[in-house]
Design a protein around this motif. Structure first.
Motif, PDB file in Angstrom:
ATOM      1  N   PHE A   1       0.862  -1.223  -0.051  1.00 59.24           N
ATOM      2  CA  PHE A   1      -0.103  -0.181  -0.108  1.00 59.24           C
ATOM      3  C   PHE A   1       0.882   1.311  -0.037  1.00 59.24           C
ATOM      4  N   THR A   2       2.275   1.024  -0.353  1.00 59.58           N
ATOM      5  CA  THR A   2       3.106   2.347  -0.546  1.00 59.58           C
ATOM      6  C   THR A   2       3.224   2.678  -1.892  1.00 59.58           C
ATOM      7  N   THR A   3       3.543   1.812  -2.766  1.00 57.15           N
ATOM      8  CA  THR A   3       3.735   2.074  -4.143  1.00 57.15           C
ATOM      9  C   THR A   3       2.684   1.539  -5.135  1.00 57.15           C
ATOM     10  N   VAL A   4       1.982   0.295  -4.734  1.00 58.19           N
ATOM     11  CA  VAL A   4       1.088  -0.274  -5.699  1.00 58.19           C
ATOM     12  C   VAL A   4      -0.574   0.001  -5.559  1.00 58.19           C
ATOM     13  N   TRP A   5      -0.773  -0.321  -4.230  1.00 60.00           N
ATOM     14  CA  TRP A   5      -2.097  -0.201  -3.907  1.00 60.00           C
ATOM     15  C   TRP A   5      -2.483   1.171  -3.154  1.00 60.00           C
ATOM     16  N   GLY A   6      -3.797   1.532  -3.065  1.00 59.16           N
ATOM     17  CA  GLY A   6      -4.334   2.494  -2.224  1.00 59.16           C
ATOM     18  C   GLY A   6      -5.527   2.087  -1.746  1.00 59.16           C
ATOM     19  N   ILE A   7      -6.155   2.789  -0.428  1.00 56.19           N
ATOM     20  CA  ILE A   7      -7.486   2.470  -0.007  1.00 56.19           C
ATOM     21  C   ILE A   7      -8.105   3.436   0.535  1.00 56.19           C
ATOM     22  N   ASN A   8      -9.180   3.661   0.466  1.00 55.36           N
ATOM     23  CA  ASN A   8      -9.947   4.832   1.139  1.00 55.36           C
ATOM     24  C   ASN A   8     -11.359   4.592   1.454  1.00 55.36           C
ATOM     25  N   SER A   9     -11.475   3.839   2.411  1.00 51.66           N
ATOM     26  CA  SER A   9     -12.970   3.528   2.788  1.00 51.66           C
ATOM     27  C   SER A   9     -13.696   2.800   1.709  1.00 51.66           C
ATOM     28  N   ASP A  10     -13.154   2.135   0.956  1.00 51.53           N
ATOM     29  CA  ASP A  10     -13.697   1.383  -0.081  1.00 51.53           C
ATOM     30  C   ASP A  10     -12.886   0.503  -0.793  1.00 51.53           C
ATOM     31  N   TYR A  11     -13.032  -0.374  -1.817  1.00 51.47           N
ATOM     32  CA  TYR A  11     -12.187  -1.486  -2.403  1.00 51.47           C
ATOM     33  C   TYR A  11     -10.825  -0.859  -2.714  1.00 51.47           C
ATOM     34  N   PRO A  12      -9.791  -1.516  -2.565  1.00 48.82           N
ATOM     35  CA  PRO A  12      -8.436  -1.125  -2.897  1.00 48.82           C
ATOM     36  C   PRO A  12      -8.350  -0.691  -4.241  1.00 48.82           C
ATOM     37  N   TYR A  13      -7.721   0.572  -4.611  1.00 50.79           N
ATOM     38  CA  TYR A  13      -7.382   0.722  -6.085  1.00 50.79           C
ATOM     39  C   TYR A  13      -5.914   0.766  -6.471  1.00 50.79           C
ATOM     40  N   LEU A  14      -5.512   0.719  -7.658  1.00 53.17           N
ATOM     41  CA  LEU A  14      -4.324   0.770  -8.075  1.00 53.17           C
ATOM     42  C   LEU A  14      -3.908   2.248  -8.176  1.00 53.17           C
ATOM     43  N   GLN A  15      -2.608   2.587  -7.715  1.00 52.98           N
ATOM     44  CA  GLN A  15      -2.200   3.865  -7.764  1.00 52.98           C
ATOM     45  C   GLN A  15      -1.795   4.467  -9.175  1.00 52.98           C
ATOM     46  N   VAL A  16      -1.411   3.506  -9.875  1.00 50.61           N
ATOM     47  CA  VAL A  16      -1.045   4.015 -11.261  1.00 50.61           C
ATOM     48  C   VAL A  16      -2.157   4.850 -12.071  1.00 50.61           C
ATOM     49  N   PHE A  17      -3.416   4.437 -11.479  1.00 51.00           N
ATOM     50  CA  PHE A  17      -4.697   5.247 -12.139  1.00 51.00           C
ATOM     51  C   PHE A  17      -4.948   6.269 -11.484  1.00 51.00           C
ATOM     52  N   GLY A  18      -4.363   6.703 -10.337  1.00 49.27           N
ATOM     53  CA  GLY A  18      -4.588   7.721  -9.628  1.00 49.27           C
ATOM     54  C   GLY A  18      -5.678   7.312  -8.554  1.00 49.27           C
TER      55      GLY A  18
END
Length: 412
Positions: free
Chosen positions: A235-252
């Motif tokens: 969750f540092t460089t690949v994934w992100g999460i914000n009270s929802d399903y995880p998202y890929l950081q490459v897409f913002g």
């Protein structure tokens, strides 16, 4: 040098060089392109590199009656990465090997990709990302709805060899297997050789409608939206999460559309008493109406939420003045009484005959004032009476007669 792709037509032209190295330079909207034919098939396979560079292919429609259905129909020894396909509409008309990103892959690497939309009428090997899969999938997910006859999964329909792996990926879409709901279906993977080859991967048991999978771990929606559920994920460089399903950081960071809150607000108008005044004078009684003009009020709201506001308005009064003059005439019978009148008769003939007495007509003058008979008509009537009396004058005279002493002489 990579071949740059910026339009729907350039994307379609990849089929002309299936071994090329391609990169997207912007998002591509396919809504006006029409029906898209998959790139590559079992005879001429895609063996190149396709790098989405964090851009998206949107609103693609694929409707085909042959197997190997997807953006890439058949990919072998290929690399597909950093690409998203959003709001896809894929129909295979009961064909095999159907996926939104790829229908059939062999020794192909897919990383940092995701899909959304719907995939329907697949037969065997139907998945939200890939239908028949051989190779490696890592850091991918699918939100697509998937419908097929057998070997149907939210991410992958069927894993075709024991050297294929799925790592750090998930799916949430509804998975429907028809007509036989038990013909190799799964929330994440429909069927596969070894479930141990699916690691650190999950599916949503609530939204998928599936409690089983040929690999992966089922979680509730709440658990799927909690970062602590994803052990070993970056969750540092690949994934992100914000009270929802995880998202890929490459897409913002994804834009979450919050539906507008619809609320019924009752706003009432307050105004002071208002009066209507009507003055009218008539000689006869008629219906009198009071009219007031329309009242316009202005309401201004300066607060965010108004709830249950009652209405208060003072009585509305109207005032009418009505004047009447009543005139009533009456005819009365007045009887005049006169005392007897005497007349004198003088007879000077020898022969007695009937005599008539003539008295000239007498005139009597009588003044009569008759009180008015008044009634109340919800009005005040003032009557000025002139009290007077009726009177008559009698000519009291004396009657007398003169006796003329005479005699009657009869000569025979």
């Amino acid at each position: 040098m990579p071949i740059l792709i910026s339009t729907p037509q350039e994307l379609d032209n990849i089929r002309n060089n299936l071994s090329g190295d391609y990169e997207l330079v912007n998002d591509i909207d396919m809504s006006g392109f029409g029906n898209f034919t998959p790139i590559g098939n079992s005879t001429t396979k895609f063996k190149g590199v396709f790098n989405g560079k964090g851009f998206k292919i949107k609103n693609i429609t694929i409707n085909i009656s042959s197997q190997n259905v997807g953006l890439f129909g058949f990919a072998e020894n290929a690399t597909i990465q950093n690409v998203a396909i959003e709001n896809a509409n894929v129909t295979s008309n009961m064909q095999n090997y159907v996926g939104i990103l790829a229908g059939y892959t062999f020794t192909t690497t897919i990383t940092n990709c995701y899909t959304s939309g719907q995939l329907k009428n697949g037969q065997y090997g139907v998945g939200g990302l890939v239908g028949y899969f051989g190779g490696t999938i890592e850091n991918c997910f699918s939100h697509a709805t998937v419908i097929g006859k057998g070997r149907v999964g939210g991410l992958v329909g069927n894993i075709i060899d024991p050297t294929s792996y799925i790592k750090k990926s998930y799916s949430t879409g509804l998975v429907t297997v028809t007509p036989d709901p038990n013909l190799f279906n799964g929330g994440l993977v429909g069927s596969g050789y070894d479930s141990s080859n699916v690691t650190d991967s999950f599916w949503d048991i609530n939204t998928s409608g599936q409690t089983i999978s040929a690999g992966g771990t089922g979680l509730t929606t709440s658990e799927m939206k909690t970062q602590s559920s994803y052990v070993n994920w970056d969750f540092t460089t690949v994934w992100g999460i914000n009270s929802d399903y995880p998202y890929l950081q490459v897409f913002g960071v994804p834009v979450v559309e919050i539906p507008p809150k619809i609320e019924t607000v009752t706003v009432n108008s307050y105004s002071n008493n208002f009066f209507g005044n009507l003055g009218k004078s008539i000689k006869s009684t008629k219906q009198t109406d009071s009219y007031i003009h329309a009242i316009q009020t202005y309401t201004d709201r300066h607060i965010a939420t108004i709830r249950n506001i009652d209405t208060y308005i003072l009585p509305i009064n109207s005032y009418a003045i009505q004047s009447h003059r009543s005139v009533r005439s009456s005819t009365q019978t007045v009887i005049s009484f006169l005392n007897p009148i005497s007349a004198s008769v003088e007879r000077q003939t020898k022969t007695f005959k009937n005599l008539l007495s003539f008295v000239e007509p007498l005139q009597a003058n009588l003044n009569v004032l008759y009180p008015l008979d008044n009634r109340m008509y919800q009005a005040v009537v003032n009557v000025i009476e002139n009290p007077s009396s009726a009177s008559h004058s009698e000519n009291i005279s004396h009657s007398y007669y003169v006796n003329n002493p005479s005699f009657s002489e009869v000569i025979e």
